[in-house]
Design an enzyme around this catalytic site. Sequence first.
Site, PDB file in Angstrom:
ATOM      1  N   CYS A 183      16.401  45.150 -22.361  1.00  0.00           N
ATOM      2  CA  CYS A 183      16.219  43.763 -22.774  1.00  0.00           C
ATOM      3  C   CYS A 183      17.569  43.060 -22.969  1.00  0.00           C
ATOM      4  O   CYS A 183      18.430  43.573 -23.681  1.00  0.00           O
ATOM      5  CB  CYS A 183      15.418  43.740 -24.068  1.00  0.00           C
ATOM      6  SG  CYS A 183      15.294  42.093 -24.772  1.00  0.00           S
ATOM      7  N   TYR A 200      -3.297   1.641   8.430  1.00  0.00           N
ATOM      8  CA  TYR A 200      -2.364   0.718   7.783  1.00  0.00           C
ATOM      9  C   TYR A 200      -2.037  -0.509   8.626  1.00  0.00           C
ATOM     10  O   TYR A 200      -1.298  -1.380   8.172  1.00  0.00           O
ATOM     11  CB  TYR A 200      -1.092   1.411   7.293  1.00  0.00           C
ATOM     12  CG  TYR A 200      -0.317   2.195   8.324  1.00  0.00           C
ATOM     13  CD1 TYR A 200       0.294   1.559   9.395  1.00  0.00           C
ATOM     14  CD2 TYR A 200      -0.186   3.573   8.208  1.00  0.00           C
ATOM     15  CE1 TYR A 200       1.018   2.274  10.328  1.00  0.00           C
ATOM     16  CE2 TYR A 200       0.543   4.307   9.132  1.00  0.00           C
ATOM     17  CZ  TYR A 200       1.142   3.651  10.201  1.00  0.00           C
ATOM     18  OH  TYR A 200       1.837   4.351  11.118  1.00  0.00           O
ATOM     19  N   LYS A 214      11.054   3.496  -1.389  1.00  0.00           N
ATOM     20  CA  LYS A 214      10.783   4.923  -1.572  1.00  0.00           C
ATOM     21  C   LYS A 214      10.776   5.326  -3.048  1.00  0.00           C
ATOM     22  O   LYS A 214      11.512   4.762  -3.861  1.00  0.00           O
ATOM     23  CB  LYS A 214      11.843   5.752  -0.831  1.00  0.00           C
ATOM     24  CG  LYS A 214      11.911   5.488   0.672  1.00  0.00           C
ATOM     25  CD  LYS A 214      10.698   6.000   1.416  1.00  0.00           C
ATOM     26  CE  LYS A 214      10.762   7.473   1.729  1.00  0.00           C
ATOM     27  NZ  LYS A 214      11.601   7.838   2.854  1.00  0.00           N
ATOM     28  N   GLU A 239       0.859  -1.195   0.000  1.00  0.00           N
ATOM     29  CA  GLU A 239       0.000   0.000   0.000  1.00  0.00           C
ATOM     30  C   GLU A 239       0.886   1.232   0.000  1.00  0.00           C
ATOM     31  O   GLU A 239       2.063   1.151   0.331  1.00  0.00           O
ATOM     32  CB  GLU A 239      -0.929  -0.014   1.220  1.00  0.00           C
ATOM     33  CG  GLU A 239      -0.191   0.094   2.523  1.00  0.00           C
ATOM     34  CD  GLU A 239      -0.867  -0.658   3.680  1.00  0.00           C
ATOM     35  OE1 GLU A 239      -1.935  -1.234   3.498  1.00  0.00           O
ATOM     36  OE2 GLU A 239      -0.268  -0.640   4.767  1.00  0.00           O
ATOM     37  N   LYS A 294       2.846   4.563   0.948  1.00  0.00           N
ATOM     38  CA  LYS A 294       3.349   5.151   2.176  1.00  0.00           C
ATOM     39  C   LYS A 294       2.901   6.600   2.161  1.00  0.00           C
ATOM     40  O   LYS A 294       3.412   7.425   1.400  1.00  0.00           O
ATOM     41  CB  LYS A 294       4.878   5.052   2.229  1.00  0.00           C
ATOM     42  CG  LYS A 294       5.451   5.514   3.551  1.00  0.00           C
ATOM     43  CD  LYS A 294       6.938   5.150   3.643  1.00  0.00           C
ATOM     44  CE  LYS A 294       7.495   5.306   5.036  1.00  0.00           C
ATOM     45  NZ  LYS A 294       7.480   6.681   5.532  1.00  0.00           N
ATOM     46  N   ASP A 336       2.338  10.381   3.302  1.00  0.00           N
ATOM     47  CA  ASP A 336       3.242  11.326   3.929  1.00  0.00           C
ATOM     48  C   ASP A 336       2.449  12.188   4.915  1.00  0.00           C
ATOM     49  O   ASP A 336       1.944  13.240   4.578  1.00  0.00           O
ATOM     50  CB  ASP A 336       3.895  12.186   2.852  1.00  0.00           C
ATOM     51  CG  ASP A 336       5.268  12.623   3.275  1.00  0.00           C
ATOM     52  OD1 ASP A 336       5.707  12.241   4.378  1.00  0.00           O
ATOM     53  OD2 ASP A 336       5.909  13.353   2.505  1.00  0.00           O
ATOM     54  N   CYS A 379      17.868  42.497 -26.985  1.00  0.00           N
ATOM     55  CA  CYS A 379      17.939  43.549 -28.004  1.00  0.00           C
ATOM     56  C   CYS A 379      18.275  44.916 -27.429  1.00  0.00           C
ATOM     57  O   CYS A 379      18.445  45.872 -28.175  1.00  0.00           O
ATOM     58  CB  CYS A 379      16.630  43.626 -28.774  1.00  0.00           C
ATOM     59  SG  CYS A 379      15.274  44.332 -27.827  1.00  0.00           S
ATOM     60  N   CYS A 412       9.750  43.552 -22.653  1.00  0.00           N
ATOM     61  CA  CYS A 412      10.676  44.230 -23.549  1.00  0.00           C
ATOM     62  C   CYS A 412       9.836  45.028 -24.528  1.00  0.00           C
ATOM     63  O   CYS A 412       8.844  44.524 -25.070  1.00  0.00           O
ATOM     64  CB  CYS A 412      11.505  43.191 -24.297  1.00  0.00           C
ATOM     65  SG  CYS A 412      12.239  43.817 -25.805  1.00  0.00           S
ATOM     66  N   CYS A 429      13.135  42.893 -31.558  1.00  0.00           N
ATOM     67  CA  CYS A 429      13.870  42.076 -30.605  1.00  0.00           C
ATOM     68  C   CYS A 429      13.985  40.655 -31.151  1.00  0.00           C
ATOM     69  O   CYS A 429      12.970  40.006 -31.427  1.00  0.00           O
ATOM     70  CB  CYS A 429      13.127  42.077 -29.270  1.00  0.00           C
ATOM     71  SG  CYS A 429      13.817  40.935 -28.063  1.00  0.00           S
TER      72      CYS A 429
HETATM   73  S1  IVH Z   1       3.556   0.354   8.519  1.00  0.00           S
HETATM   74  C1  IVH Z   1       5.889  -1.775  11.659  1.00  0.00           C
HETATM   75  N1  IVH Z   1       2.274   1.342   6.471  1.00  0.00           N
HETATM   76  O1  IVH Z   1       5.780   5.388   7.849  1.00  0.00           O
HETATM   77  C2  IVH Z   1       5.365  -1.030  10.489  1.00  0.00           C
HETATM   78  N2  IVH Z   1       3.606   2.794   7.794  1.00  0.00           N
HETATM   79  O2  IVH Z   1       8.583   4.840   8.365  1.00  0.00           O
HETATM   80  C3  IVH Z   1       4.881   0.280  10.859  1.00  0.00           C
HETATM   81  N3  IVH Z   1       3.534   5.132   7.066  1.00  0.00           N
HETATM   82  O3  IVH Z   1       5.613   5.664  11.330  1.00  0.00           O
HETATM   83  C4  IVH Z   1       4.429   1.135   9.791  1.00  0.00           C
HETATM   84  N4  IVH Z   1       2.163   4.835   5.402  1.00  0.00           N
HETATM   85  O4  IVH Z   1       3.881   6.909   9.927  1.00  0.00           O
HETATM   86  C5  IVH Z   1       3.112   1.589   7.501  1.00  0.00           C
HETATM   87  N5  IVH Z   1       1.054   2.104   4.647  1.00  0.00           N
HETATM   88  C6  IVH Z   1       1.886   2.343   5.684  1.00  0.00           C
HETATM   89  C7  IVH Z   1       2.368   3.633   5.971  1.00  0.00           C
HETATM   90  C8  IVH Z   1       3.238   3.819   7.037  1.00  0.00           C
HETATM   91  C9  IVH Z   1       2.864   5.720   6.089  1.00  0.00           C
HETATM   92  C10 IVH Z   1       4.459   5.829   7.999  1.00  0.00           C
HETATM   93  C11 IVH Z   1       4.132   5.628   9.446  1.00  0.00           C
HETATM   94  C12 IVH Z   1       5.364   5.068  10.095  1.00  0.00           C
HETATM   95  C13 IVH Z   1       6.415   5.438   9.107  1.00  0.00           C
HETATM   96  C14 IVH Z   1       7.531   4.434   9.157  1.00  0.00           C
END
Ligand code: IVH
Length: 668
Positions: free
Chosen positions: A408, A225, A314, A113, A115, A117, A411, A426, A432
Amino acid sequence: MQDIREHIASLRDDLNQHNYRYYVLDNPIIPDAEYDRLFQELKQLEDAHPELRSPESPTERVGAQPLSAFQQIKHKLPMLSLDNVFDEQEFSQFYTRTQERLGLAEPLEFAAEPKLDGVAVSLFYEKGKLAYGATRGDGVTGEDITHNVRTISSIPLALLGADYPAQLEVRGEVYMPAAAFEKTNAAAEKAGERLFVNPRNAASGSLRQLDPSVTAKRGLRFCAYSIGFFDGGQVPSNHFNVMAWLQSLGIPISPELRLCKNLDDCLAYYASLANKRPTLPYEIDGIVFKVNAFSDQKELGFVSRAPRWAVAYKFPAQEAVTTLKNVEFQVGRTGAVTPVARLEPVFVGGVTVSNATLHNMDEIERLDLRIGDRVVIHRAGDVIPKVVRTIVEQRPVDARRVVLPQSCPECGSPVEKLEEESVARCTGNLMCAAQLKEAMKHFVSRKAFDIDGMGDKLVEQLIAKDLLSDVADIFTLREGDLRLLERMGEKSAQKLVAAIARAREIEFSRFIYALGIREVGETTSRTLAEAFESMDALMKASQDELLGLKDVGPVVAKHIGHFFMADNNRRLVQRLLDHGVRIQYPVIETSQHLSGLTFVITGTLADYTRDEMKAVLIARGAKVSGSISKNTDYLVAGESAGSKLKKAEELGVRILTEHEAVQLIHDA
Ligand code: IVH
């Protein structure tokens, strides 16, 4: 009383269901206004019957008073972090290492899934009711943010159904969607407050508010998550099924959650999500891959603070820090003098970036940018890289201010900046070389004269060799001229001359577009071509006539007016026609309301030649004769009309001024 109690319960149920459909299933069935109406109805009932209030009621999200400080909460199980990998090789190594640890030869199943932010949050449900929410903190102890998480509409205050343990900890990310981030920062800017640097920062700041009414306005979302601690009940035996089960309890999960059966699946998912990333309405910085079966997770265990059964793969960072080496100014087609950042090359968003647009001087001011500064560059998808922030704290002592050049850079003509505009321009126009080059590229482009083989490089060479001094000169080019250019053989020169010859025949709307009038794009060009019967008529159009057209507002009308007022532009149009350009006018279905009528035209007309007037009358069904007789219906009499006017008066033929005739023509 029982009735009211039931009515309140059913309203709460309905509202919770609608919330669930909206936030978890992303599939609402009622409009927002209807939700608001139900909400108000519930609120009024509760106000009238305070004894029926409940902390789980949807009306109680923003009720809490501001805190004076956060309480600490010790997590029942530590909240861990993740190891990162950054490329395919590192991920593959993680995959095989994990397989080996489990003593498996066959493929290993992962749940994957995005990650998100944002900020990691733990939600604790007791008997299905939200008891508290906490930040991750140092992983062992976090802060009690219950009052704030209650304001997040996508977090259920009570779980749906009855299929859950008596105690259940849900973990996930609180994040701020891109649209909410923009709204939050726009509000901050208006209020003269400091802006948030990114959505994660904004989510974190919003969650750490003492006053929950502030948090409530920030448009935060929650996405689960994992689960943490649980007691007094069963949970499914793998990650994927746990997520599906959480969703059935009303907890939002990622719509992007997938099962990957083997390494190839994992890599394909990474590629497809990386592709989708720029279009998602929230920021993600990678993909979390988790060994799906809990039994395998247990066997793999942890090292220090990260599990061995999961990894964050990442994406290339979309932001990077580099140094602003210089600011140069580029001149565009309309003369706009645009500052461009020259950067110490930096790898961001998957490519090496060494230039970024700065738009205009106001932007430089807003960024408080000086040459030599450390700056944050943002590049997402295929979007042009942008300088998003100056790290003022790291400003070197010899940082220099950016000054708009007085003349300019191409020119040397004076650069002027009008009060009401943010761009500087200009004043050299086609004198120009930079403006001429851009005008030329536009002129020959596909939607304009569409001259095959006339690429940017060629245009640049023609200008450098002084073979073009305005766009009309293109029609004077001969094979011999073209042969002077680099890498231009006889064949190519012949082909190009032929392409130029073909281009002389051009639709009216393309001709208008090719002129490059400011703010007049393809659509407006088409509107103008339909509204005016000739180039002449367009050039004479009054502001009122222009403003009467759809899509033409005061700014566009002004630009059109200015363009045709300028002598050099009128001369340009004339020169194009002199060089054999033939404008094809749309065939307009004209009404035949003058059929059966005979006209005679005499004297000098102001806006038409006699031939033009004749053509317009005939197009509407009239007959036009050279001499007056008793069969003549109308005489159109211009300036210094002579014998025909006299004869018409004698015969009692109706006499029209030019103006009256034009009215008759338009009175369909
Ligand atoms: S699992 C033991 N799943 O990433 C596993 N973390 O770098 C714990 N995060 O503190 C995390 N999306 O804030 C997991 N789909 C996802 C996530 C996720 C964002 C963040 C979370 C965690 C940090 C770890």
